[in-house]
Write an enzyme that holds these catalytic residues in place. Sequence first.
Site, PDB file in Angstrom:
ATOM      1  N   LYS A 206       0.811  -1.222   0.000  1.00 44.54           N
ATOM      2  CA  LYS A 206       0.000   0.000   0.000  1.00 44.54           C
ATOM      3  C   LYS A 206       0.845   1.273   0.000  1.00 44.54           C
ATOM      4  O   LYS A 206       2.054   1.246   0.209  1.00 44.54           O
ATOM      5  CB  LYS A 206      -0.978  -0.020   1.182  1.00 44.54           C
ATOM      6  CG  LYS A 206      -2.146  -0.966   0.891  1.00 44.54           C
ATOM      7  CD  LYS A 206      -3.226  -0.919   1.938  1.00 44.54           C
ATOM      8  CE  LYS A 206      -4.358  -1.882   1.534  1.00 44.54           C
ATOM      9  NZ  LYS A 206      -5.323  -2.085   2.614  1.00 44.54           N
ATOM     10  N   ARG A 240      -3.111  -9.599   5.921  1.00 43.13           N
ATOM     11  CA  ARG A 240      -3.638  -9.835   4.568  1.00 43.13           C
ATOM     12  C   ARG A 240      -2.557  -9.405   3.587  1.00 43.13           C
ATOM     13  O   ARG A 240      -2.234  -8.214   3.518  1.00 43.13           O
ATOM     14  CB  ARG A 240      -4.923  -9.015   4.396  1.00 43.13           C
ATOM     15  CG  ARG A 240      -5.617  -9.182   3.063  1.00 43.13           C
ATOM     16  CD  ARG A 240      -6.878  -8.307   3.015  1.00 43.13           C
ATOM     17  NE  ARG A 240      -7.569  -8.466   1.757  1.00 43.13           N
ATOM     18  CZ  ARG A 240      -7.259  -7.817   0.637  1.00 43.13           C
ATOM     19  NH1 ARG A 240      -6.264  -6.967   0.620  1.00 43.13           N
ATOM     20  NH2 ARG A 240      -7.952  -8.020  -0.470  1.00 43.13           N
TER      21      ARG A 240
HETATM   22  N1  HH2 Z   1      -7.412  -3.857   1.495  1.00 46.52           N
HETATM   23  C1  HH2 Z   1      -7.810  -4.027   0.223  1.00 46.52           C
HETATM   24  C2  HH2 Z   1      -8.912  -4.830  -0.087  1.00 46.52           C
HETATM   25  N2  HH2 Z   1      -9.590  -5.467   0.885  1.00 46.52           N
HETATM   26  N3  HH2 Z   1      -9.878  -5.991   3.164  1.00 46.52           N
HETATM   27  C3  HH2 Z   1      -9.511  -5.833   4.438  1.00 46.52           C
HETATM   28  N4  HH2 Z   1     -10.167  -6.457   5.421  1.00 46.52           N
HETATM   29  N5  HH2 Z   1      -8.444  -5.030   4.797  1.00 46.52           N
HETATM   30  C4  HH2 Z   1      -7.724  -4.360   3.874  1.00 46.52           C
HETATM   31  O1  HH2 Z   1      -6.785  -3.623   4.253  1.00 46.52           O
HETATM   32  C5  HH2 Z   1      -8.092  -4.488   2.487  1.00 46.52           C
HETATM   33  C6  HH2 Z   1      -9.195  -5.325   2.176  1.00 46.52           C
HETATM   34  C7  HH2 Z   1      -7.055  -3.347  -0.876  1.00 46.52           C
HETATM   35  O2  HH2 Z   1      -6.019  -4.169  -1.334  1.00 46.52           O
HETATM   36  P1  HH2 Z   1      -6.106  -5.073  -2.651  1.00 46.52           P
HETATM   37  O3  HH2 Z   1      -7.153  -6.125  -2.500  1.00 46.52           O
HETATM   38  O4  HH2 Z   1      -4.758  -5.596  -2.954  1.00 46.52           O
HETATM   39  O5  HH2 Z   1      -6.466  -4.066  -3.795  1.00 46.52           O
HETATM   40  P2  HH2 Z   1      -7.805  -3.723  -4.586  1.00 46.52           P
HETATM   41  O6  HH2 Z   1      -8.800  -3.191  -3.619  1.00 46.52           O
HETATM   42  O7  HH2 Z   1      -7.356  -2.688  -5.595  1.00 46.52           O
HETATM   43  O8  HH2 Z   1      -8.301  -4.992  -5.233  1.00 46.52           O
END
Ligand code: HH2
Length: 262
Positions: A206, A240
Amino acid sequence: MMGILNVTPDSFSDGGAYADAAAAVAHARAMIAGGATIIDVGGESTRPRAPVVDAVEELARVVPVLDALGDDVAAVAWSIDTRRASVAAVALEAGAVLVNDVSAGADPDMFPLVADRGAGICLMHMQGDPATMQDDPRYGDVVSEVAAFLESRMRAATDAGIAEDAIVLDPGIGFGKTAAHNLALIHGLRTILRLGRPVLVGVSRKGVIGEITGRAVDDRLAGSIGAALAAVCAGAAVVRVHDVRETVDALRVFTEMGGGMG
Ligand code: HH2
């Protein structure tokens, strides 16, 4: 160890990489072999300024992957990363044990569904919504405001019939927060731990890591591992991450060598 399986064309760090079911299955297998104990499947990006995806499109992305994963994910627990009860319902039917809801139950049907199915739920804090959340995030005291929000959503969830021990809390790193807010939340994680539930931290790749290291999103592995170690030392029960094998190795060595023991 929650491994991220984004089946989206536009996720911030791995958009498009696992949109195809065969690639998603291969990635899930690699994460399980690397030590993931939960696979988090998501069909909607919630990165800043991500376009909203409707339930039909979200299901069209997720369902073929769930079908293809079959027995692979049966070996571990898996969760569905969605804000929609209709998508969660399909995933729970297919065997998900946890709903990872970054809106903490904004869909009025979400808590009743999770209660009815006896599933787990991760309640995450987000200020605003993905379209505008990074425009100008402001707090008086970010740690106490996030903790108060999580406490009130936890109460709403239990009022809807969800067992308290089915709830995981998440401060929502990067969701309507500056780098300083994100750092304050990791430093202040004990305030959220006082709510009495396990805490999940998602900081992998992030922006806060980019702010500290100056690295682009595809060059944040070392920073992400450092962040995962810090989150665990601060009390996170679940991290995560995108890079499961590397993070598991780092955590094992760190723990065996007494890291975090003062
Ligand atoms: N961050 C993202 C998505 N889901 N869920 C939880 N519980 N906590 C988090 O910090 C979180 C989450 C964002 O990351 P990512 O899935 O890699 O990206 P994107 O939302 O662009 O798919």
